[in-house]
Each structure stands twice: as structure tokens, then as C-alpha cells.
Design an enzyme around this catalytic site. Structure first.
Site, PDB file in Angstrom:
ATOM      1  CG  HIS A  49      -1.929  -1.052   1.319  1.00 54.27           C
ATOM      2  ND1 HIS A  49      -1.890  -2.047   2.264  1.00 54.27           N
ATOM      3  CD2 HIS A  49      -3.038  -1.297   0.574  1.00 54.27           C
ATOM      4  CE1 HIS A  49      -2.923  -2.855   2.120  1.00 54.27           C
ATOM      5  NE2 HIS A  49      -3.641  -2.435   1.085  1.00 54.27           N
ATOM      6  CD  GLN A 167      -9.476  -3.700  -6.956  1.00 53.42           C
ATOM      7  OE1 GLN A 167     -10.267  -4.292  -6.220  1.00 53.42           O
ATOM      8  NE2 GLN A 167      -8.390  -3.119  -6.484  1.00 53.42           N
TER       9      GLN A 167
HETATM   10  P1  AMP Z   1      -6.697  -3.507  -0.611  1.00 54.38           P
HETATM   11  O1  AMP Z   1      -6.524  -2.771   0.680  1.00 54.38           O
HETATM   12  O2  AMP Z   1      -6.304  -4.936  -0.536  1.00 54.38           O
HETATM   13  O3  AMP Z   1      -8.051  -3.274  -1.219  1.00 54.38           O
HETATM   14  O4  AMP Z   1      -5.668  -2.878  -1.614  1.00 54.38           O
HETATM   15  C1  AMP Z   1      -5.627  -1.500  -1.893  1.00 54.38           C
HETATM   16  C2  AMP Z   1      -4.735  -1.252  -3.070  1.00 54.38           C
HETATM   17  O5  AMP Z   1      -3.421  -1.711  -2.793  1.00 54.38           O
HETATM   18  C3  AMP Z   1      -5.204  -2.016  -4.332  1.00 54.38           C
HETATM   19  O6  AMP Z   1      -5.092  -1.152  -5.447  1.00 54.38           O
HETATM   20  C4  AMP Z   1      -4.248  -3.164  -4.392  1.00 54.38           C
HETATM   21  O7  AMP Z   1      -4.047  -3.659  -5.710  1.00 54.38           O
HETATM   22  C5  AMP Z   1      -2.979  -2.539  -3.847  1.00 54.38           C
HETATM   23  N1  AMP Z   1      -2.086  -3.571  -3.349  1.00 54.38           N
HETATM   24  C6  AMP Z   1      -2.390  -4.605  -2.530  1.00 54.38           C
HETATM   25  N2  AMP Z   1      -1.325  -5.398  -2.336  1.00 54.38           N
HETATM   26  C7  AMP Z   1      -0.313  -4.854  -3.050  1.00 54.38           C
HETATM   27  C8  AMP Z   1       1.052  -5.218  -3.276  1.00 54.38           C
HETATM   28  N3  AMP Z   1       1.584  -6.308  -2.737  1.00 54.38           N
HETATM   29  N4  AMP Z   1       1.808  -4.424  -4.070  1.00 54.38           N
HETATM   30  C9  AMP Z   1       1.267  -3.317  -4.642  1.00 54.38           C
HETATM   31  N5  AMP Z   1      -0.014  -2.919  -4.479  1.00 54.38           N
HETATM   32  C10 AMP Z   1      -0.795  -3.682  -3.699  1.00 54.38           C
END
Ligand code: AMP
Length: 296
Positions: A49, A167
Site C-alpha cells: 500500500h 480490478q
Molecule cells: P486492498 O486494501 O487490498 O483493497 O488494496 C488497496 C490497493 O493496494 C489495491 O489497489 C491493491 O491492488 C494494492 N495492493 C495490494 N497489495 C499490493 C502489493 N503487494 N503491491 C502493490 N499494491 C498492492
């Protein structure tokens, strides 16, 4: 007494938390003429994040992060209930990253009774495969919340991770269809040194299941290595076998055209190819992906 230079810097670096739509809108309105980068999250933050935050900080004057565990994108209530919530740790990570504003709304603020928030657009087959096929209604919920958050924050740029391949593809489609004036920036997957993709769900893995989950990155890397020399069918059956042997339960693994998200049968017919998978490690559902070929 006059504030010292350091104090001014500290005040500026403070992350201000807004819970109401009015509050965040007002704060952003006061910053007019400055570019806004927006990072939507569901909290339980990790360095993946924060890599989105850092990308936003490089390109934008003001960075807004939201934390909202969106109930409409969960197709199983138990999954929603189990979703990790770690607000205090999240806030401290965001402060360290010098995020300007945190939007931390209640469900009522995002979905007030009198407001229609559903997004009705034609996604063609984009949401009929992979996550869409296994989690009915998931992308309706994702579009609903992202559209609502964009409407509230009106950012110049929206930052999402490649980690959620389907997504970001669907959100780009929504932005195009609804002619939303926000540019989507997709950031690479951040991984642990072991190769495991960072995820909020990793905190729920037992040490043994975490170890077993390393097979996902190994499998994806092998797919990339062997794409040009092995048939798609064989690649997929080998991968399924490898994941099962490691002790995980694969839900799907697909080799897709990166634009249409549809499965491919011959690598040579496509310039942009990805592999996406979902697998269960105990009661934790993990997703991961890798771009296998990009000759666009
Ligand atoms: P989430 O809180 O899981 O909904 O993720 C929020 C954002 O963070 C989304 O756009 C995810 O694709 C991104 N995200 C989650 N995990 C990672 C990661 N390992 N590397 C980069 N971005 C991520």
C-alpha cells in the site's frame, strides 16, 4: 512565539483524518489548484500500500488515502467479518509516509440511504472470468465504492496495484465508460523477499501455510520462463499440480490476454499476456499474478 521551521514542517507532515464526506471535501476544496493523488484501501496496510502512496507523492501535491472495508464487494459475510482491521498501526504507517489526508468513513457516509450508488455499465466479459466468476457481485461492489470515492475526492490521479489485475482493468473500463476525469496509475506488485506478494490477508497465514504459499510466486515465475516453449494446457496443468503438491488448494489459474482478460490458447497470437491465480492456504484465499509477456 513564532513557530520554528521544524514545527512548520511537522505540522505540514501531519496526516489529518476525516470521517465525513463534508470534511474531506472541504479540506480538498481549500487546497485548490494543487494536484491530488488518491489511494483507496481497505486498511490492514503493508508496504505494498505504501508503495502506492510513494508513487502518488512523486506525482501529486496532495495525497489522500482512504480506509474503508467495503461490505458490498464481499460475497461472503464470513470473509468480511474475518477481514483484518488495524486502524492504529495503519495511521502510524500513513504518518510515516507523510500522507496528507486519511479519509476513514463510516458505511453510512459512503452509502447514505437516499443516494443511488450502483454503477450500471456494460463490462462485456471482463467480469465473467477469474475473480468475477468465483466471487459473484464482487466487481459490482468494487465499481460502486471506487466510483463513490472518486466522486467524493475528485482526484487527478488514482493509484491501484497490479496485484489486483482484474480490478484495475475493470476500473480503467469504468473510468473510460463514465468519462471520469481521473488518470489511473497502476503500480507493480510489492513482494516479500521470499517472493510472496504482500497482502493484508498474509497476517492470517500460519507460519506453515505462509511457507507453502511461496509456491505461488515459484509457479508464476515458471510459467513466464516456459511460456514460449510449452502449450498453454500443459502450463496450466503443471501449475495446478505444483500448487496442490505444495499443500495449497488452487481455485483457478488462467493465462489470459492482458487487455480482454480472456483465456488464450496460443501464446503467439497475443502481445500482452498475464497469468492470474487464486488459491487457498488453509482458510485464507490468496491471489497473485504475473505479466508473462508485454510487447505492446
Ligand atoms: P486492498 O486494501 O487490498 O483493497 O488494496 C488497496 C490497493 O493496494 C489495491 O489497489 C491493491 O491492488 C494494492 N495492493 C495490494 N497489495 C499490493 C502489493 N503487494 N503491491 C502493490 N499494491 C498492492
Amino acid at each position: 512565539m513564532l513557530a520554528s521551521k521544524k514545527n512548520i514542517k511537522d505540522t505540514y507532515a501531519m496526516t489529518k483524518v476525516y470521517k465525513s464526506v463534508y470534511g474531506i471535501r472541504r479540506a480538498l476544496a481549500l487546497k485548490k489548484n494543487r494536484s491530488v493523488g488518491f489511494v483507496p484501501t481497505m486498511g490492514a496496510l503493508h508496504h505494498g500500500h505504501i508503495s502506492l502512496v510513494n508513487a502518488a507523492k512523486k506525482q501529486c501535491d496532495i495525497v489522500v488515502v482512504s480506509i474503508f472495508v467495503n461490505p458490498t464487494q464481499f460475497n461472503e459475510k464470513s470473509d468480511l467479518d474475518k477481514y483484518p482491521r488495524t486502524f492504529n498501526e495503519d495511521l502510524s504507517l500513513l504518518k510515516d509516509a507523510k500522507v496528507d489526508f486519511l479519509f476513514y468513513p463510516t458505511e453510512k457516509a459512503i452509502y447514505p440511504k437516499n443516494l443511488k450508488t450502483n454503477v450500471k455499465i456494460d463490462l462485456g466479459k471482463l467480469d465473467k472470468v477469474m475473480e468475477g466468476a468465483h466471487r459473484p457481485g464482487h466487481f459490482d461492489g468494487v465499481m460502486q465504492v471506487v466510483n463513490r470515492l472518486l466522486e467524493i475526492t475528485s482526484p487527478d490521479r488514482l493509484y491501484m496495484g497490479q496485484k489486483d489485475f482484474q480490478q484495475f482493468t475493470i476500473i480503467q473500463h469504468m473510468i473510460d465508460q463514465l468519462k471520469i476525469k481521473t488518470k489511473l496509475e497502476v503500480c507493480p506488485i510489492l513482494r516479500e523477499p521470499t517472493g510472496l506478494a504482500m497482502s493484508s490477508r498474509n497476517t492470517r497465514l500460519t507460519p506453515s501455510n505462509k511457507e507453502k504459499s511461496l509456491v505461488l510466486y515459484r509457479t508464476l515465475s515458471k510459467l513466464k520462463e516456459n511460456l514460449a516453449t510449452t502449450s498453454i494446457d500443459k502450463l496450466i496443468s503443471n501449475s495446478l499440480k505444483e500448487i496442490k503438491t505444495a499443500g495449497l488448494k488452487p481455485e483457478y489459474i488462467e493465462i489470459i490476454n492482458g487487455n480482454t482478460l480472456q483465456s488464450i490458447t496460443n501464446e503467439k497470437d497475443h502481445k500482452y499476456i498475464g497469468a492470474c491465480l487464486a488459491a487457498w492456504a488453509g482458510d485464507v484465499r490468496l491471489i497473485d499474478n504475473m505479466i508473462l509477456k508485454d510487447e505492446r
